[in-house]
Design an enzyme around this catalytic site. Sequence first.
Site: not given
Ligand code: IMP
Length: 429
Positions: A13, A15-16, A18, A38, A40-41, A222, A298, A331
């Site tokens: 998270d 900001g990748k 963007k 998993n 979410g951009h 991630q 997500t 910002d």
């Molecule tokens: P999983 O990837 O769903 O197995 O979750 C494992 C850990 O990674 C958890 O703490 C999730 O909140 C975190 N996580 C998975 N995907 C993201 C992402 O895109 N951004 C931030 N945290 C993530």
Amino acid sequence: MKTLLVLGTQWGDEGKGKVVDFFAQKADYVVRYQGGNNAGHTLIYENTPFALHLIPSGILFKNKFCLIGNGVVVDIKSLKEEVEFLKSKKISVTGRLFISQQAHVVLPYHILVDKVSEQGAIKIGTTGRGIGPAYADKAKRIGIRVIDYLEDENFEDLLDNALSDKLALLSASGVNIKKLKSDICRDRKDLVKFLKPFVCDTSLMIDEAIKKNKKILFESAQGSLLDLDTGTYPFVTSSNPVAGGACTGAGIGPDKISSVLGVVKAYTTRVGEGPFVTELFDKTGEYLRQQGAEFGATTGRPRRCGWFDAVVVRHSVRVNGIQNLLLTKLDCMRGIKEIKICTAYKYKGKTYTEFPASRIIEKNAKPVYETMPGFEESISKIKSFADLPKNAKNYILRLEKLAQAPISFLSYGPKRQETIAIKKGVKLL
Ligand code: IMP
């Protein structure tokens, strides 16, 4: 050869989405190499924010090729929804979205296992998308790859094999295995038709593109502290978001990565469980959450917020071989009187300047802070580093010194154009 790898240096998270969208303007190909839906951009397209979970952010440019590499785990139903969503926005993916035949598929039983596992002794706070169980099956050699999913001959045997491994767990949770299997087989008929046109050898495609001097952008999901090897294990995702993951996950050699760009948020956030030394439970934490709209793309969960942790980012710079950093969301820190930066950890009288591997230290360490004055001025109209308020400049200079990598780019707002190079002569693609 011009290739660029963009990855997150904290817990995701940063900001990748963007940033990838920004550099995708210059790329011919954008390649995802790990993770699944998993991720979410959140992107802003024609003034509307929307989130992509599996498809690389570059898809918004109509002439780019977007590849999902072999290291990704693909929930085909979710992919189909994303493709349909894009179609509804008049963005066609035909002939430019490709999926590796060796990527593993996420099936409904992975999602069920994910839910059950979260009721165990160690709660990770997963996204509940079945990602960990899908990677576990891959490592156990009972996974089903995209190519296996497409081939009628073997599919049911492979499915039986994967299900028999989880029989006890699923039955104990009241799952009707027979129905589960028949639902998967029923859905497959439609999903195979949808999937087939996208499937190819993406590794070969990347190699051929590089030989033709095309520009390739590798996109991580991630962040490095969620990496299975270098992160805060076991509070991690089940893949390798680090730069090394691009080699295995895109099917390329390390010589095919010309440059690694780390995306770093001006403060720190984390979703889910796990250690977070600089976490704030006070008004400032809430301020950052509101200013930065820190809610998961997500799952919608509020993100935990805290001060910049230089121990984390220095660790990321090293394990990824980062040459340049891009700082985001500075910002959102406007209006904070005093800003803290964590330079080291303290535990039982010992100071740690490198990220510790011990779960006990990670959980109980206290941050060593230095304090800097904040800034009140808006930075929404800046054109160069020189335009920044003095205190913001000093903050950036201090961060790069502590992180041991140059902050060469700055993102100062959610829109693609709100990104500038702040170091002379850095051209990444
Ligand atoms: P999983 O990837 O769903 O197995 O979750 C494992 C850990 O990674 C958890 O703490 C999730 O909140 C975190 N996580 C998975 N995907 C993201 C992402 O895109 N951004 C931030 N945290 C993530």
